[in-house]
Scaffold this motif. Structure first.
Motif, PDB file in Angstrom:
ATOM      1  N   PRO A  99      13.224  -2.334  15.995  1.00 59.73           N
ATOM      2  CA  PRO A  99      12.519  -2.114  17.048  1.00 59.73           C
ATOM      3  C   PRO A  99      11.716  -3.409  17.045  1.00 59.73           C
ATOM      4  O   PRO A  99      11.392  -4.318  16.554  1.00 59.73           O
ATOM      5  N   SER A 100      11.436  -3.750  18.490  1.00 56.98           N
ATOM      6  CA  SER A 100      10.379  -4.907  18.884  1.00 56.98           C
ATOM      7  C   SER A 100       9.118  -4.425  18.970  1.00 56.98           C
ATOM      8  O   SER A 100       8.686  -3.456  19.526  1.00 56.98           O
ATOM      9  N   LEU A 101       8.233  -5.336  18.349  1.00 60.22           N
ATOM     10  CA  LEU A 101       6.523  -4.982  18.368  1.00 60.22           C
ATOM     11  C   LEU A 101       6.022  -5.890  19.410  1.00 60.22           C
ATOM     12  O   LEU A 101       4.620  -5.754  19.312  1.00 60.22           O
ATOM     13  N   ALA A 102       6.643  -6.645  20.041  1.00 63.40           N
ATOM     14  CA  ALA A 102       6.187  -7.656  20.918  1.00 63.40           C
ATOM     15  C   ALA A 102       5.453  -6.994  22.079  1.00 63.40           C
ATOM     16  O   ALA A 102       6.239  -5.666  22.336  1.00 63.40           O
ATOM     17  N   SER A 113      18.279  -9.610  22.704  1.00 60.35           N
ATOM     18  CA  SER A 113      18.950 -10.863  23.502  1.00 60.35           C
ATOM     19  C   SER A 113      18.446 -12.091  22.837  1.00 60.35           C
ATOM     20  O   SER A 113      19.253 -12.970  22.764  1.00 60.35           O
ATOM     21  N   HIS A 114      17.275 -12.161  22.626  1.00 61.92           N
ATOM     22  CA  HIS A 114      16.814 -13.487  22.124  1.00 61.92           C
ATOM     23  C   HIS A 114      17.507 -13.677  20.801  1.00 61.92           C
ATOM     24  O   HIS A 114      17.711 -15.084  20.412  1.00 61.92           O
ATOM     25  N   GLU A 115      17.480 -12.766  19.927  1.00 61.27           N
ATOM     26  CA  GLU A 115      17.917 -12.951  18.373  1.00 61.27           C
ATOM     27  C   GLU A 115      19.561 -13.383  18.671  1.00 61.27           C
ATOM     28  O   GLU A 115      20.321 -14.108  17.950  1.00 61.27           O
ATOM     29  N   TRP A 116      20.214 -12.897  19.705  1.00 58.07           N
ATOM     30  CA  TRP A 116      21.593 -13.077  19.917  1.00 58.07           C
ATOM     31  C   TRP A 116      21.744 -14.681  20.326  1.00 58.07           C
ATOM     32  O   TRP A 116      22.390 -15.507  19.847  1.00 58.07           O
TER      33      TRP A 116
HETATM   34  P1  5GP Z   1      12.331 -16.112  16.476  1.00 59.58           P
HETATM   35  O1  5GP Z   1      12.563 -16.988  17.488  1.00 59.58           O
HETATM   36  O2  5GP Z   1      11.028 -15.953  15.858  1.00 59.58           O
HETATM   37  O3  5GP Z   1      13.516 -15.501  15.853  1.00 59.58           O
HETATM   38  O4  5GP Z   1      11.838 -14.538  17.609  1.00 59.58           O
HETATM   39  C1  5GP Z   1      10.756 -14.247  17.713  1.00 59.58           C
HETATM   40  C2  5GP Z   1      10.917 -14.236  19.325  1.00 59.58           C
HETATM   41  O5  5GP Z   1      10.961 -12.619  19.391  1.00 59.58           O
HETATM   42  C3  5GP Z   1       9.329 -14.387  19.998  1.00 59.58           C
HETATM   43  O6  5GP Z   1       9.484 -14.685  21.268  1.00 59.58           O
HETATM   44  C4  5GP Z   1       8.874 -12.966  19.916  1.00 59.58           C
HETATM   45  O7  5GP Z   1       7.946 -12.552  21.219  1.00 59.58           O
HETATM   46  C5  5GP Z   1      10.093 -11.820  20.307  1.00 59.58           C
HETATM   47  N1  5GP Z   1       9.657 -10.692  19.519  1.00 59.58           N
HETATM   48  C6  5GP Z   1       9.996  -9.692  20.274  1.00 59.58           C
HETATM   49  N2  5GP Z   1       9.782  -8.506  19.372  1.00 59.58           N
HETATM   50  C7  5GP Z   1       9.432  -8.967  18.088  1.00 59.58           C
HETATM   51  C8  5GP Z   1       9.228  -8.513  16.802  1.00 59.58           C
HETATM   52  O8  5GP Z   1       9.264  -7.145  16.730  1.00 59.58           O
HETATM   53  N3  5GP Z   1       8.996  -9.366  15.910  1.00 59.58           N
HETATM   54  C9  5GP Z   1       8.929 -10.745  16.025  1.00 59.58           C
HETATM   55  N4  5GP Z   1       8.826 -11.260  15.068  1.00 59.58           N
HETATM   56  N5  5GP Z   1       9.364 -11.229  17.297  1.00 59.58           N
HETATM   57  C10 5GP Z   1       9.581 -10.300  18.256  1.00 59.58           C
END
Ligand code: 5GP
Ligand code: 5GP
Length: 226
Positions: A99-102, A113-116
């Motif tokens: 889950p995303s907490l942002a 998508s960001h992680e991929w």
């Molecule tokens: P990182 O580059 O640190 O792997 O990924 C963090 C990015 O993912 C940030 O842009 C953050 O806003 C977004 N993100 C979305 N949901 C989450 C979450 O639950 N935890 C973290 N740490 N980042 C999240």
């Protein structure tokens, strides 16, 4: 004659160097990183996903290719985008475990998508998009950190625990040494934020970490509730 032999030798050497370069690994191992939602949410504003408050459990942050010297590749293929249809068979598991907490609240797709794009594209030589997310989910299911910590009497109840006993509990329960990342709650208390475990390049097997990230927690850290 001598000149001809030399030029053949140079060609052979060049071929050999190129072959070694092409066959070399694009990364050495993965960090599998899990985040404690209580410590994300008490350190900054957080938002629950559209599906509601996540379980009181560690969630996946990412599976990050890394080099043995501590550096890491990122954003390796700008052409490769995240396509949820590639992981449709994993939907219910990934919603639960990653889950995303942002903020603002979302359907989690931005986080995946960001992680991929940042990390997954750098291990594409070993894991395609489906297998990358499947590997992370399988690792999460294999590694029940809350259960492992609970067996040593360590619970997310706002109490302060010895950092060494947290590491020992995870080492005892999983067989491998974790790296712990801390952050601070609003009152400035140091707390358990993320747990890093190392995984081989297949994305399936835990290994001892070839190198740990930098940074340090204090020797006593809080494990907040969520
Ligand atoms: P990182 O580059 O640190 O792997 O990924 C963090 C990015 O993912 C940030 O842009 C953050 O806003 C977004 N993100 C979305 N949901 C989450 C979450 O639950 N935890 C973290 N740490 N980042 C999240
Ligand atoms: P931070 O600067 O908050 O520690 O990390 C921000 C982001 O950079 C992480 O979410 C992750 O995407 C990336 N990152 C930080 N440290 C490492 C590392 O040691 N290895 C890899 N592969 N990525 C990292």
């Amino acid at each position: 004659m001598m000149k001809l032999q030399c030029s053949i030798l140079i060609k052979l050497l060049t071929f050999h160097v190129l072959a070694v370069l092409c066959a070399s690994q694009q990364f050495d191992f993965f960090y599998f990183v899990q985040q404690w939602p209580g410590s994300y949410c008490d350190s900054k504003q957080c938002c629950y996903p559209n599906t509601g408050k996540p379980a009181s459990d560690f969630g996946i942050h990412g599976l990050w290719p890394n080099y043995n010297d501590g550096s890491y590749p990122s954003n390796c293929d700008p052409q490769s985008q995240f396509d949820p249809s590639n992981i449709s068979d994993l939907t219910s598991r990934i919603q639960e475990e990653w889950p995303s907490l942002a903020c603002p609240s979302s359907d989690n797709l931005n986080f995946w998508s960001h992680e991929w794009v940042k990390h997954g594209t750098c291990s594409i030589s070993n894991l395609d998009q489906h297998d990358y997310f499947a590997a992370a989910l399988n690792l999460k299911e294999q590694l029940d950190l809350l259960q492992v910590l609970g067996k040593s009497g360590i619970h997310p109840n706002g109490e302060v625990y010895d950092l060494g006993s947290i590491k020992d509990a995870i080492k005892q329960g999983t067989g491998y040494t974790p790296w712990i990342e801390c952050n601070r709650d609003e009152s400035g208390n140091t707390q358990l934020y993320q747990v890093y475990m190392c995984v081989d390049t297949s994305g399936s097997n835990l290994i001892e970490c070839p190198v740990f990230p930098h940074g340090k927690c204090s020797s006593n850290i809080e494990f907040p509730s969520f």
